[in-house]
Design an enzyme around this catalytic site. Structure first.
Site, PDB file in Angstrom:
ATOM      1  N   GLU A  75      46.613  46.685  19.961  1.00 33.02           N
ATOM      2  CA  GLU A  75      45.472  47.347  19.323  1.00 33.02           C
ATOM      3  C   GLU A  75      45.902  48.776  19.036  1.00 33.02           C
ATOM      4  O   GLU A  75      46.139  49.561  19.958  1.00 33.02           O
ATOM      5  CB  GLU A  75      44.233  47.336  20.205  1.00 33.02           C
ATOM      6  CG  GLU A  75      43.028  47.872  19.452  1.00 33.02           C
ATOM      7  CD  GLU A  75      41.893  48.304  20.336  1.00 33.02           C
ATOM      8  OE1 GLU A  75      41.518  49.493  20.252  1.00 33.02           O
ATOM      9  OE2 GLU A  75      41.403  47.472  21.111  1.00 33.02           O
TER      10      GLU A  75
ATOM     11  N   LYS B 298      51.267  49.583  33.232  1.00 37.57           N
ATOM     12  CA  LYS B 298      51.727  50.965  33.137  1.00 37.57           C
ATOM     13  C   LYS B 298      50.592  51.778  32.518  1.00 37.57           C
ATOM     14  O   LYS B 298      50.360  51.757  31.315  1.00 37.57           O
ATOM     15  CB  LYS B 298      52.984  51.078  32.278  1.00 37.57           C
ATOM     16  CG  LYS B 298      53.511  52.517  32.189  1.00 37.57           C
ATOM     17  CD  LYS B 298      53.553  52.952  30.742  1.00 37.57           C
ATOM     18  CE  LYS B 298      53.865  54.425  30.563  1.00 37.57           C
ATOM     19  NZ  LYS B 298      52.754  55.337  30.862  1.00 37.57           N
TER      20      LYS B 298
ATOM     21  N   CYS C 236      39.210  54.402  19.546  1.00 38.07           N
ATOM     22  CA  CYS C 236      39.901  53.736  18.441  1.00 38.07           C
ATOM     23  C   CYS C 236      38.925  53.180  17.413  1.00 38.07           C
ATOM     24  O   CYS C 236      39.294  52.988  16.251  1.00 38.07           O
ATOM     25  CB  CYS C 236      40.800  52.627  18.987  1.00 38.07           C
ATOM     26  SG  CYS C 236      39.944  51.451  20.054  1.00 38.07           S
TER      27      CYS C 236
ATOM     28  N   GLU D  42      44.586  59.261  11.276  1.00 38.60           N
ATOM     29  CA  GLU D  42      43.604  59.213  12.352  1.00 38.60           C
ATOM     30  C   GLU D  42      43.599  60.560  13.079  1.00 38.60           C
ATOM     31  O   GLU D  42      44.613  60.994  13.601  1.00 38.60           O
ATOM     32  CB  GLU D  42      43.954  58.087  13.324  1.00 38.60           C
ATOM     33  CG  GLU D  42      42.983  57.932  14.467  1.00 38.60           C
ATOM     34  CD  GLU D  42      43.365  56.784  15.386  1.00 38.60           C
ATOM     35  OE1 GLU D  42      42.459  56.087  15.863  1.00 38.60           O
ATOM     36  OE2 GLU D  42      44.576  56.596  15.621  1.00 38.60           O
TER      37      GLU D  42
END
Length: 544
Positions: free
Chosen positions: A270, A197, A304, A402
């Site tokens: 992750e 997906k 990331c 973040e």
């Protein structure tokens, strides 16, 4: 799906047409065949560089997901019986095709994400590199292993690795090609089927990769692409598969882990990071500044592994800050299909709003904008300048969360030990970077930083590019590992087969039980002393 007049964004892409995108969209799984005049729900896809609609893909639902997984499961049985060496050859051919078709893949990647051509190349290069590693190593990693039996010479123990079945891959928009394939390719090599997906912002890359896998010789139905909104098709996908690999936010990762846990299936996640970068007092300042620019602003910070918190030892703080600002201001912005621009666009309006809000919050709390700090709609609708902040309060949003954008907060610290302590003052633990003139000192400092990957005198490629080594996060940055043997074996179940050459292992009939027990424990003591002696010899030899 019918073709439309190509919008400017598609027309600017050298190898693409609206008709080509329509054809890729038709590759998305549908449980019901499309017919002329079909009015099934669809998702529009937009180009960040112009905010134009570039096409649409099916908005799959739970029934589509169930049918896709069922079809993949039917195909997986034969694939699991295919020798691992043949599966590896398919992976290797796929890597060759990615390289051969790089121009079209780069165009799709830029069109969907708004990233610069340079950044797109860095991403695409990673795919055939990963294929080469998996094709070379997977057969050995999946081979039967002999282990020590309970009674050597009398019993044997053999470990086999079997594919889990169907793997669900939920991939992100920021690196849609490499992060989807880093999960899907080892799963296929291990004998599994994959249902992927892709993020609804970036479906076309996954659909083009599906086409290339088919050309590489992957059997029909083993790799399915379901397109749609995450809240709609994510839960039924997790409920239907045997393992789920996810890359994305920590909040979503918690939800996925909870659902996978209820289903008693494995998962690798992750997740987010607020990554630290440490600058020591013995550093080459100019080199560290160039490295920090790469660490903080690659893909305009939508990575990331990007560094967002920069801790600099006070004795070199002013010199480093001057060099870092100078290097940052030299970066160029643009979204063209050439190699002129260093940085491209943020992905959409929501991401731009997030970056602006983080910088505004820091300003309101007294931070100084050394450079950047503003949107650049003259370049692209969602473009934002790379930004360096100083004087950031520890409780400000940019320090605690973040940002996932081109923003770095630079903070002086007394010494390297204080820098490491500051680096560890976070619930995240994905990636870190240490800059020093002493490699051994850097490696020692790296061992004290609570992150899954730590780079010395490099931003992130020293660890991410080491595909033979595991990659993943501590704490709120995730579970499990990709890359290395761990990245292949995560998609398998182990089976241990034990064989006794003397029949059942139990108390012997012809020896008094108390004699047997005393003898068995005496033999155990002798064996344990012998093992300690062997271990001591090995330790001495290893120190020489």
């Amino acid at each position: 799906m019918s073709s439309t007049d190509p919008p400017t964004a598609v027309g600017d892409a050298p190898t693409l047409t609206a008709r080509r995108l329509d054809g890729l969209g038709d590759r998305a799984f549908r449980s019901r065949p499309a017919v002329d005049g079909d009015d099934s729900p669809a998702l529009d896809v937009f180009a960040p560089a112009t905010d134009e609609r570039i096409g649409s893909v099916p908005a799959c639902d739970a029934d589509d997901v169930a049918a896709a997984v069922e079809r993949a499961r039917d195909a997986q049985a034969a694939w699991a019986e295919t020798p691992a060496t043949e599966r590896a050859r398919v992976v290797d051919r796929f890597g060759d095709l990615v390289s051969k078709n790089r121009e079209e893949l780069l165009d799709v990647l830029q069109l969907e994400t708004g990233k610069s051509r340079r950044t797109a190349v860095e991403e695409l290069f990673d795919v055939p590199t990963g294929c080469s590693y998996v094709a070379s190593e997977a057969p050995g990693e999946l081979a039967e292993e002999r282990r020590r039996g309970v009674a050597p010479g009398v019993t044997t123990a053999t470990v086999t690795r079997e594919p889990v079945g169907v793997v669900g891959v939920i991939s992100p928009w920021n690196y849609p090609l490499t992060l989807s394939m880093a999960d899907a390719i080892p799963a296929l090599a291990a004998g599994n089927a994959v249902v992927i997906k892709p993020d609804e912002k970036t479906p076309y890359g996954a659909l083009l990769l599906a086409e290339l896998l088919e050309v590489a010789g992957l059997p029909d139905d083993l790799f399915q692409v379901v397109t749609g909104e995450g809240p709609t098709i994510g839960p039924p996908l997790i409920d239907a598969v045997d393992y789920v690999a996810f890359t994305g936010s920590t909040a979503t990762g918690r939800t996925i882990a909870e659902r996978a846990g209820r289903n008693l299936i494995g998962c690798s996640l992750e997740l987010g990071g607020n990554n630290p970068l440490v600058v020591c007092d013995d550093v080459d300042v100019d080199e560290a500044a160039r490295g920090a620019v790469q660490a903080c602003f690659s893909n305009v910070g939508q990575l990331c592994l990007s560094a967002e918190r920069v801790y600099v030892v006070e004795s070199v703080y002013d010199e480093f800050l001057d060099a870092f600002v100078r290097e940052t201001e030299s970066l160029t912005l643009g979204t063209g299909y050439d190699y002129d621009a260093d940085l491209g666009s943020l992905v959409d309006a929501d991401q731009l709003t997030r970056v602006e809000s983080h910088v505004d919050d820091a300003r309101e709390r007294g931070a100084t904008v050394e450079t950047g700090g503003r949107a650049r709609p003259d370049v692209a609708p969602y473009c934002y300048e790379p930004t360096v902040l100083t004087g950031v309060e520890p409780d400000s949003t940019v320090a605690c969360e973040e940002t996932f954008g081109p923003v770095a907060a630079v903070t002086p610290v007394p010494d390297a030990a204080a820098a490491v302590a500051a680096a560890n003052d976070s619930s995240y633990g994905l990636n870190a970077s240490v800059w020093t003139g002493d490699h051994e000192r850097g490696a020692e400092l790296a061992r004290g930083i609570d992150c899954g990957t730590v780079n010395v005198n490099d931003a992130f490629l020293a660890t991410w590019g080491a595909v033979d080594a595991p990659m993943g996060g501590f704490g709120d940055s995730g579970l499990g590992r990709r890359h290395g043997s761990e990245g292949i074996r995560r998609y398998t179940e182990t089976r241990t087969v034990g064989v006794s050459r003397v029949g059942p292992l139990t108390f012997p009939d012809r020896i008094p039980t108390d004699w047997f027990v005393r003898g068995a424990f005496a033999a155990m003591r002798v064996g344990r002393r012998a093992r300690r002696g062997v271990d001591a010899v090995r330790r001495r030899l290893s120190r020489r």
